[in-house]
Design a protein around this motif. Structure first.
Motif, PDB file in Angstrom:
ATOM      1  N   ILE A  22      -6.419 109.246  50.137  1.00  0.00           N
ATOM      2  CA  ILE A  22      -6.806 110.407  50.933  1.00  0.00           C
ATOM      3  C   ILE A  22      -5.836 111.556  50.710  1.00  0.00           C
ATOM      4  O   ILE A  22      -6.216 112.720  50.637  1.00  0.00           O
ATOM      5  CB  ILE A  22      -6.859 110.031  52.427  1.00  0.00           C
ATOM      6  N   ALA A  23      -4.541 111.229  50.577  1.00  0.00           N
ATOM      7  CA  ALA A  23      -3.541 112.293  50.439  1.00  0.00           C
ATOM      8  C   ALA A  23      -3.492 112.846  49.020  1.00  0.00           C
ATOM      9  O   ALA A  23      -3.366 114.039  48.801  1.00  0.00           O
ATOM     10  CB  ALA A  23      -2.169 111.757  50.838  1.00  0.00           C
ATOM     11  N   VAL A  25      -5.774 112.459  46.274  1.00  0.00           N
ATOM     12  CA  VAL A  25      -6.957 112.952  45.573  1.00  0.00           C
ATOM     13  C   VAL A  25      -7.161 114.461  45.765  1.00  0.00           C
ATOM     14  O   VAL A  25      -7.302 115.183  44.774  1.00  0.00           O
ATOM     15  CB  VAL A  25      -8.217 112.149  45.968  1.00  0.00           C
ATOM     16  N   PRO A  26      -7.136 114.969  47.011  1.00  0.00           N
ATOM     17  CA  PRO A  26      -7.311 116.418  47.169  1.00  0.00           C
ATOM     18  C   PRO A  26      -6.204 117.200  46.459  1.00  0.00           C
ATOM     19  O   PRO A  26      -6.460 118.256  45.873  1.00  0.00           O
ATOM     20  CB  PRO A  26      -7.227 116.640  48.673  1.00  0.00           C
ATOM     21  N   LEU A  27      -4.977 116.645  46.482  1.00  0.00           N
ATOM     22  CA  LEU A  27      -3.861 117.319  45.810  1.00  0.00           C
ATOM     23  C   LEU A  27      -4.151 117.435  44.315  1.00  0.00           C
ATOM     24  O   LEU A  27      -3.988 118.498  43.716  1.00  0.00           O
ATOM     25  CB  LEU A  27      -2.588 116.497  46.008  1.00  0.00           C
ATOM     26  N   VAL A  29      -7.045 117.209  42.769  1.00  0.00           N
ATOM     27  CA  VAL A  29      -8.189 118.080  42.516  1.00  0.00           C
ATOM     28  C   VAL A  29      -7.766 119.542  42.586  1.00  0.00           C
ATOM     29  O   VAL A  29      -8.079 120.338  41.697  1.00  0.00           O
ATOM     30  CB  VAL A  29      -9.318 117.796  43.534  1.00  0.00           C
ATOM     31  N   SER A  30      -6.990 119.872  43.641  1.00  0.00           N
ATOM     32  CA  SER A  30      -6.594 121.277  43.773  1.00  0.00           C
ATOM     33  C   SER A  30      -5.651 121.666  42.644  1.00  0.00           C
ATOM     34  O   SER A  30      -5.702 122.783  42.136  1.00  0.00           O
ATOM     35  CB  SER A  30      -5.966 121.528  45.147  1.00  0.00           C
TER      36      SER A  30
END
Ligand code: ATP
Ligand code: MG
Length: 498
Positions: A22-23, A25-27, A29-30
């Motif tokens: 959760i922590a 993956v978005p990092l 991707v961004s």
């Protein structure tokens, strides 16, 4: 027992992995997005630079060519002027200084010349003219340009041309801009690397923090789950006294509360089933005993009566002994008859046939019995409470309790009250006696436990069986009755609302 599962991915592991995903993956991707945007911007900027570079380079080249052309033009002008001056009659035999000076002065006015000097071979000045432009001029690499041409007899002409300063400045600036462009390009190529390093540090930090946090969280959860599992194992082993104490107001806390309630009910049900099994065994024994004892009682009684009445002798002592014997035998036979009656009534306890029944009806039946009429203090509730009950059996249940209460406090009163609490009705039978000693609380419901000389010890056992047969229960309240004595509580299911 089921075999243990071979591999175990505990909650701890799953939680850590889940939170990390959760922590991170978005990092990631961004980061990817930002990288892409950076690349696009960089491409755009370098395209721009590429587009700008050729004209700039061209301009610079034009500038250099211009400078070269200027220098050539100045050289040409120098040759032309020198050729003209050579033809003038100013130099031989003697230099006409005043005339020469005049000629040189005219050059300043006509040509782009800022300084004109005639020197001898040894460098001494023969004549010169200087424009007022020159002394204040800033001098650069080529802003002033001097051409030297021979005149006659070793004399030399030095001409200094001056170019327009602002024009030169423009061209110079162009050079600076080109140089700066190169610096910026180098810097921009270095930028992505430092940005990636910072991002890697950030990801590392997040991984460390998230892992630590989720480990703490997971340990908290698994510790509590482990507690629940331990409680379950205890219960499975048959220990129904096992309880768990899992702190927290979340689902696990609720689960542990539910678990405790479930085990408590299990314990209750097990006790109830135990009581019913025991009673059923006692009923069996009571039926046989009642039969075996009852039959010989009458012949024994008759035989003794016959022995006593058929004595015709006049031995007073023997006659007295016979009467004593008859008394003892009659007394014991009466006792045995009571026991037989109790056994018979126990063995013939009818099946409960519950139907909707107002508790007040049963209490009224009881109050009509002569031995209780003056003893009862009845407090009915505001609203009638209807239970599912068998009128005769419930009356017997309450009669047993009231009888005990009367025995406990022969001069006291017996208090009867009842109420509805959700799905159940509670009937309270209170007395003013000494209460039940704590160490006998559980024993009194066992059959054949009595503290009375003529007691059978069956009263409470039967009362409890009746309550259980109704789907209810009978218990001794943990606290004494408000009247000071014992309080027995009958729980019965209420009739389904009509
Ligand atoms: N209200 C009470 N106060 C104090 N002790 C009681 C009370 N009710 C019952 N007990 C105790 O519980 C024992 C068992 O009662 P139970 O009704 O089963 O049998 P019993 O009264 O002794 O005999 P029986 O019912 O045949 O007369 C009694 O002997 C008495 O010691
Ligand atoms: Mg009794």
């Amino acid at each position: 027992m089921r075999p243990r599962r071979p591999m175990r991915f505990g909650i701890q592991f799953k939680l850590v992995v889940g939170l990390l995903l959760i922590a991170i993956v978005p990092l990631l991707v961004s980061a990817l997005l930002v990288d892409q945007i950076g690349e696009v911007a960089q491409n755009f900027a370098s395209n721009e630079a590429d587009r700008l570079r050729p004209p700039l380079v061209k301009a610079e080249r034009a500038y250099r060519e211009l400078v070269a052309a200027r220098k050539a033009a100045y050289r040409e002008a120098g040759r032309r002027i020198a050729g003209r001056l050579r033809g003038l009659p100013l130099w031989t035999p003697e230099v006409d200084v005043a005339a020469a000076q005049r000629e040189l002065g005219r050059l300043l006015a006509q040509e782009e010349v800022a300084r004109a000097v005639v020197t001898r071979a040894d460098g001494t000045i023969v004549a010169q003219a200087v424009s007022d432009l020159l002394p204040g001029q800033p001098t650069g690499r080529w802003r002033d340009f001097t051409v030297v041409e021979p005149l006659v007899d070793g004399l030399r002409l030095e001409l200094t041309f001056v170019a327009r300063v602002d024009f030169l400045d423009d061209l110079e600036e162009l050079g600076y801009v080109l140089a700066e462009r190169r610096d910026v390009d180098a810097f921009r190529r270095g930028l992505p690397r430092s940005y990636r390093t910072a991002f890697l540090l950030l990801v590392g930090g997040v991984v460390v923090v998230v892992t630590a946090a989720s480990l703490v969280l997971a340990r908290r959860i698994t510790r509590r789950v482990e507690q629940l599992a331990a409680g379950t194992r205890e219960v499975a082993r048959g220990n129904l006294a096992a309880r768990v104490d899992v702190p927290g107001r979340d689902e696990l806390g609720e689960l542990s509360d539910a678990f405790n309630r479930m085990v408590e009910q299990l314990e209750q049900h097990r006790a109830q089933i135990g009581h019913l099994q025991k009673m059923s065994a006692w009923q069996d024994v009571a039926r046989r005993l009642a039969h075996e004892i009852k039959n010989p009682l009458t012949p024994i009684q008759l035989a003794v009566q016959q022995v006593v009445s058929s004595y015709r002798g006049n031995d007073e002592r023997y006659a007295a002994m016979l009467r004593d014997m008859q008394e003892i035998v009659e007394e014991e036979i009466a006792g045995l008859r009571r026991l037989v009656d109790a056994f018979r009534s126990l063995s013939r306890l009818p099946r409960a046939q519950p139907e909707p029944l107002d508790v007040a009806v049963v209490v009224a039946d009881l109050a009509r019995e002569p031995e209780f009429t003056d003893r009862l203090a009845v407090t009915p509730p505001a609203d009638a409470v209807t239970v599912r009950g068998d009128r005769l059996l419930l009356r017997r249940l309450l009669a047993n309790l009231v009888e005990n209460a009367v025995h406990a406090a022969p001069d006291g009163r017996v208090y009867l009250a009842w109420e509805r609490d959700g799905d159940v009705a509670r009937v309270y039978v209170d007395d003013e006696g000494p209460g039940v000693p704590p160490d006998r609380r559980d024993a009194i419901f066992e059959p054949y436990i009595t503290s009375k000389e003529h007691g059978t010890g069956l009263g409470l056992a039967i009362a409890k069986k009746i309550a259980l047969d109704h789907g209810g229960d009978l218990a001794l309240a943990p606290e004494p009755a408000p009247a000071g004595g014992a309080r027995f509580v009958v729980t019965l299911p209420v009739a389904a609302p009509a």
